[in-house]
Design a protein around this motif. Structure first.
Motif, PDB file in Angstrom:
ATOM      1  N   PHE A 202      48.510  45.714  55.703  1.00 43.63           N
ATOM      2  CA  PHE A 202      47.827  44.614  55.033  1.00 43.63           C
ATOM      3  C   PHE A 202      48.744  43.897  54.054  1.00 43.63           C
ATOM      4  O   PHE A 202      49.670  44.496  53.503  1.00 43.63           O
ATOM      5  N   LEU A 204      48.327  41.883  50.473  1.00 41.59           N
ATOM      6  CA  LEU A 204      47.420  41.631  49.358  1.00 41.59           C
ATOM      7  C   LEU A 204      47.941  40.445  48.565  1.00 41.59           C
ATOM      8  O   LEU A 204      49.088  40.452  48.102  1.00 41.59           O
ATOM      9  N   ALA A 215      42.837  40.317  50.874  1.00 42.32           N
ATOM     10  CA  ALA A 215      43.504  41.181  51.847  1.00 42.32           C
ATOM     11  C   ALA A 215      43.547  40.495  53.211  1.00 42.32           C
ATOM     12  O   ALA A 215      42.525  39.990  53.694  1.00 42.32           O
ATOM     13  N   GLY A 271      42.216  48.900  53.917  1.00 43.27           N
ATOM     14  CA  GLY A 271      42.535  47.615  53.307  1.00 43.27           C
ATOM     15  C   GLY A 271      41.519  47.188  52.267  1.00 43.27           C
ATOM     16  O   GLY A 271      41.204  46.007  52.144  1.00 43.27           O
TER      17      GLY A 271
END
Length: 395
Positions: A202, A204, A215, A271
């Protein structure tokens, strides 16, 4: 060939005295703002000795326009920089530029650029596999993912989805007409940083305008992003930058507008983020905070301490991290021996913190107490024009 750090470890193990001539030097680059009164021409390089904490005088490594944030490839001798401009190739966009660097001198050779897909990109990162570069576009608020070939050269954004490329994600408010409580800074989305989770699944993104940490699912093979979810910080806080804990289960977000740090539990497989704690970056006795703002955040390599910068107050906030929960205890602030700490960095050895004074045109070195985590000025300070990013090379 034995590396300098291996030699140091061997000497310590055998009880052998280290020659005064020994030096564990690594290259260190400084991004900057160019033009106007800054007198900067681009990206500067110095040598940092992580035994003594000394810095050599900075030299121009490569000319660039507003290279305000830098990142190093995890395997290749490549450095990447944003060009924080609002027009590029006649469009509303900034750029991401690739440079090859000489591992001995730190000098840079341009290796091409790609549009960032949005104006004023202010942060970028390379994912742990070295397959992609991701950048956050401040003006308008968007995040771009660009692929890298085997030589580390930037590839065009993947454009297989309408109405926007699959490697570009535009941030939006949940409802039409919605905007943040601080209207002068939150009238539209403002992506301010992008970090890839340690497992690479992921990205961020801190968005100052939305008060969110967004995310995205990251596909490093295709160089694409897909919406996944978000976590909120306090309304009006202005999420700016994040930093992962070495344990991979926590991330810390510095909020520019209300001068706070928020602790999140991170589920890197799912995530998702869960808020644990939010606390101030300034002591309670600092009542007048007009004109102050936060900028950078970093976790110490040991995972025991955390630092955040206060612009205007011109200080570094210091925290101890509770091992079991990740919660923070405020240790106080340290003056930076300069003005406007937009960026700072903890050296990989964990013994020193280097902070750039954007308005004082300086970089100062502070020792880190291994027990308390507190900072102490070493007396080392060099001149660097408009330093706004610090990145260490590999030994």
């Amino acid at each position: 060939m034995t590396s300098p750090r291996s030699l140091l470890a061997l000497c310590c193990l055998l009880g052998t005295a280290i020659s005064p001539a020994y030096s564990a030097e690594r290259l260190i680059w400084f991004g900057s703002y160019t033009g106007g009164s800054t007198q900067s021409e681009g990206i500067y390089v110095s040598r940092f000795d992580d035994v003594t904490g000394k810095l050599s005088p900075a030299q121009l490594a490569g000319k660039a326009v507003n290279p305000s944030f830098l990142a190093i490839h995890p395997q290749l001798p490549m450095l990447y920089a944003v060009s924080e401009v609002v027009r590029y190739e006649g469009k509303s966009s900034g750029a991401v530029t690739a440079f090859a660097f000489d591992a001995n001198t730190g000098m840079l050779t341009p290796k091409g650029a790609q549009p960032s897909g949005g104006a004023a990109p202010c942060h970028l990162t390379v994912d742990p596999t070295g397959r992609t570069v991701l950048a956050a576009n401040y003006v308008g608020g968007s995040t771009i993912c660009l692929g890298l070939n085997a030589e580390g050269i930037l590839q065009p954004v993947v454009n297989d989805a309408a109405p926007q490329p699959a490697g570009l994600q535009q941030h939006v408010y949940a409802r039409a007409g919605e905007f943040g409580v601080q209207a002068s800074r939150q009238s539209e989305p403002h992506a301010h940083s992008v970090e890839v989770t340690p497992n690479g699944r992921f990205a961020l993104v801190c968005d100052l305008g939305l008060d969110q940490v967004i995310a995205y699912r990251l596909d490093t093979e295709k160089a694409t992003l897909a919406p996944h979810g978000f976590a909120r910080v306090k309304s009006g806080a202005g999420a700016r930058r994040s930093a992962f804990h070495p344990n991979g289960r926590l991330t810390y977000v510095v909020n520019e507008l209300d001068l706070t740090v928020t602790v999140f539990e991170l589920d890197a497989q799912a995530g998702s983020l869960r808020e644990v704690q939010t606390l101030s970056t300034l002591p309670p006795e600092v009542a007048e905070r007009k004109g102050f703002s936060c900028a950078e955040i970093a976790v110490h390599p040991s995972g025991k301490f955390l630092y955040a910068s206060n612009r205007g107050h011109d200080s570094i906030a210091m925290y101890a991290i509770e091992e079991a929960t990740g919660r923070l205890s405020f240790l106080g602030v340290q003056a930076i021996e300069g003005a406007m700490p937009r960026h700072f960095a903890v050296d990989p050895s964990g013994k020193f913190l280097l902070v750039g004074g954007q308005n004082s045109n300086t970089v100062a070195v502070f020792g880190i107490d291994a027990v308390s985590g507190k900072l102490k000025f070493t007396g080392t300070k060099i001149d660097v024009p408009s330093p706004v990013s610090i990145v260490f090379g590999r030994l």
